[in-house]
Design a protein around this motif. Structure first.
Motif, PDB file in Angstrom:
ATOM      1  N   UNK A   1       0.851  -1.201   0.000  1.00 24.08           N
ATOM      2  CA  UNK A   1       0.000   0.000   0.000  1.00 24.08           C
ATOM      3  C   UNK A   1       0.880   1.240   0.000  1.00 24.08           C
ATOM      4  N   UNK A   2       0.776   2.037  -1.052  1.00 25.90           N
ATOM      5  CA  UNK A   2       1.530   3.274  -1.164  1.00 25.90           C
ATOM      6  C   UNK A   2       0.544   4.440  -1.210  1.00 25.90           C
ATOM      7  N   UNK A   3       0.847   5.475  -0.444  1.00 27.06           N
ATOM      8  CA  UNK A   3      -0.083   6.579  -0.233  1.00 27.06           C
ATOM      9  C   UNK A   3       0.531   7.905  -0.674  1.00 27.06           C
ATOM     10  N   UNK A   4      -0.276   8.710  -1.341  1.00 21.69           N
ATOM     11  CA  UNK A   4       0.105  10.086  -1.636  1.00 21.69           C
ATOM     12  C   UNK A   4      -0.417  10.970  -0.507  1.00 21.69           C
ATOM     13  N   UNK A  78      -4.780  16.316  -5.210  1.00 28.29           N
ATOM     14  CA  UNK A  78      -5.492  15.087  -5.576  1.00 28.29           C
ATOM     15  C   UNK A  78      -5.391  14.812  -7.073  1.00 28.29           C
ATOM     16  N   UNK A  79      -5.464  15.855  -7.881  1.00 28.92           N
ATOM     17  CA  UNK A  79      -5.359  15.681  -9.336  1.00 28.92           C
ATOM     18  C   UNK A  79      -3.987  15.140  -9.736  1.00 28.92           C
ATOM     19  N   UNK A  80      -2.978  15.475  -8.969  1.00 31.49           N
ATOM     20  CA  UNK A  80      -1.608  15.103  -9.329  1.00 31.49           C
ATOM     21  C   UNK A  80      -1.063  13.915  -8.539  1.00 31.49           C
ATOM     22  N   UNK A  81      -1.894  13.301  -7.706  1.00 32.26           N
ATOM     23  CA  UNK A  81      -1.435  12.162  -6.906  1.00 32.26           C
ATOM     24  C   UNK A  81      -1.064  10.987  -7.805  1.00 32.26           C
ATOM     25  N   UNK A  82       0.054  10.361  -7.522  1.00 31.34           N
ATOM     26  CA  UNK A  82       0.557   9.258  -8.344  1.00 31.34           C
ATOM     27  C   UNK A  82       0.123   7.891  -7.829  1.00 31.34           C
ATOM     28  N   UNK A  83      -0.374   7.835  -6.600  1.00 30.83           N
ATOM     29  CA  UNK A  83      -0.713   6.545  -6.008  1.00 30.83           C
ATOM     30  C   UNK A  83      -2.218   6.405  -5.828  1.00 30.83           C
ATOM     31  N   UNK A  84      -2.649   5.161  -5.604  1.00 32.04           N
ATOM     32  CA  UNK A  84      -4.073   4.850  -5.553  1.00 32.04           C
ATOM     33  C   UNK A  84      -4.745   5.238  -4.242  1.00 32.04           C
ATOM     34  N   UNK A  85      -3.949   5.561  -3.234  1.00 33.80           N
ATOM     35  CA  UNK A  85      -4.491   5.974  -1.940  1.00 33.80           C
ATOM     36  C   UNK A  85      -4.017   7.395  -1.641  1.00 33.80           C
ATOM     37  N   UNK A  86      -4.929   8.191  -1.066  1.00 35.16           N
ATOM     38  CA  UNK A  86      -4.637   9.597  -0.785  1.00 35.16           C
ATOM     39  C   UNK A  86      -4.910   9.881   0.684  1.00 35.16           C
TER      40      UNK A  86
END
Length: 326
Positions: A1-4, A78-86
């Protein structure tokens, strides 16, 4: 799990370094996105130094370095987040060790979970900050986990004030959830986090996480929400919030939820002073309520016209709606 992890930054030169490093200390953090929001202090320089020092840190700004507010800044992140979790973090707050340990497990236990909300730990930086918070008529700062509320009932419970609204610092969502809820409402002057939380709760499956705080929320003299606001100003801002939410619900929600939201809106209209220090002791409640509705109709004619034709507005309990906790 990788988070922005998204951190909007405005006038936070004394705090942002700790915020960033507390996020980087979490093994689940894939990146930290700083959105520098046109700060007049030295925040931009510090953000640039953090981006240069840590390869997981990215710095974004609005066009021409303008100040556009927390909602627009979070949206940019949020528009520029690279990962699936924020995840979210205010620049003057910081994560506690193991911030995402329970969060991760909740997502693993329920693949259909769209988001997890958790508690914060309040920290008053001074006696003055604590006093200003009290003067702002805030409820108990120890937010509840709402663990007894099912995901299906959470949105209505939030809008009715039956449970405490969760803080953005304690929220982690799947990026895909934004396709249903939309981004944050940049037209609101305050309450955009409440608006966002209710929309998420209505369109997604949200679970409570740890029953212990996962982030420290600082209260200091420069907090937006420790600033004193009159009851009139609070009421007008809440009317703005519930008007916006009702309009959104017409296109994105059920008729039942529209009834709940419009009832909340009319409840605020009927109780909010139009003018500060209005001599309420000289007029009856019924007279004031009717005049507030008339005043609102001039500002939002289409919204009130629609509301008049809804059964909930014609119900006598509607004009006796309590404001609740929002």
């Amino acid at each position: 799990m990788q988070i922005s992890v998204i951190i909007p930054v405005y006038n936070a030169e004394d705090f942002v370094t700790l915020a960033v490093e507390s996020a980087l200390a979490q093994p689940e953090t894939g990146e930290v996105i700083l959105i520098e929001d046109g700060s007049p202090d030295n925040s931009l320089t510090i953000c640039q130094e953090l981006e240069e020092k840590y390869n997981k840190v990215r710095l974004l700004r609005h066009p021409h370095g303008r100040n556009k507010g927390a909602a627009a800044s979070r949206n940019l992140g949020m528009k520029n987040a690279r990962f699936n979790y924020i995840a979210f973090l205010d620049a003057d707050d910081y994560y506690l060790p193991g911030r995402f340990s329970v969060t991760k497990k909740v997502f693993e236990d329920d693949p259909e979970c769209d988001g997890v909300y958790e508690l914060f730990e309040p920290k008053f930086e001074s006696e003055e900050a604590e006093e200003r918070w009290k003067l702002a008529r805030k409820p108990n700062v120890n937010r509840q986990s709402n663990a007894s509320v099912s995901p299906e009932d959470l949105a209505v419970a939030l809008i009715n004030g039956e449970v405490s609204n969760f803080h953005m610092d304690g929220l982690v969502i799947k990026k895909a959830a934004l396709k249903k809820s939309g981004l944050m409402n940049t037209s609101l002057t305050i309450g955009e986090d409440t608006d966002f939380a209710i929309k998420l709760a209505l369109t997604s499956k949200l679970h409570p996480g740890s029953d212990k705080p996962v982030v420290v929320y600082r209260f200091h003299e420069h907090n937006q929400f420790t600033a004193y606001r009159s009851s009139t100003k609070i009421g007008k801002q809440r009317i703005e919030l519930w008007t916006s939410l009702y309009r959104w619900s017409k296109q994105n929600s059920t008729s039942a939820f529209q009834e709940v939201s419009i009832k909340k809106l009319i409840g605020y209209i009927s109780k909010t002073r139009i003018i500060e220090r209005f001599p309420t002791r000289y007029f009856s409640v019924g007279f004031l309520t009717k005049n507030r509705l008339i005043f609102f109709s001039f500002c939002h004619p289409y919204t009130l016209k629609e509301a008049i034709f809804r059964k909930s507005i014609l119900h006598p309990d509607c004009l006796n709606t309590t404001q609740g906790n929002s």
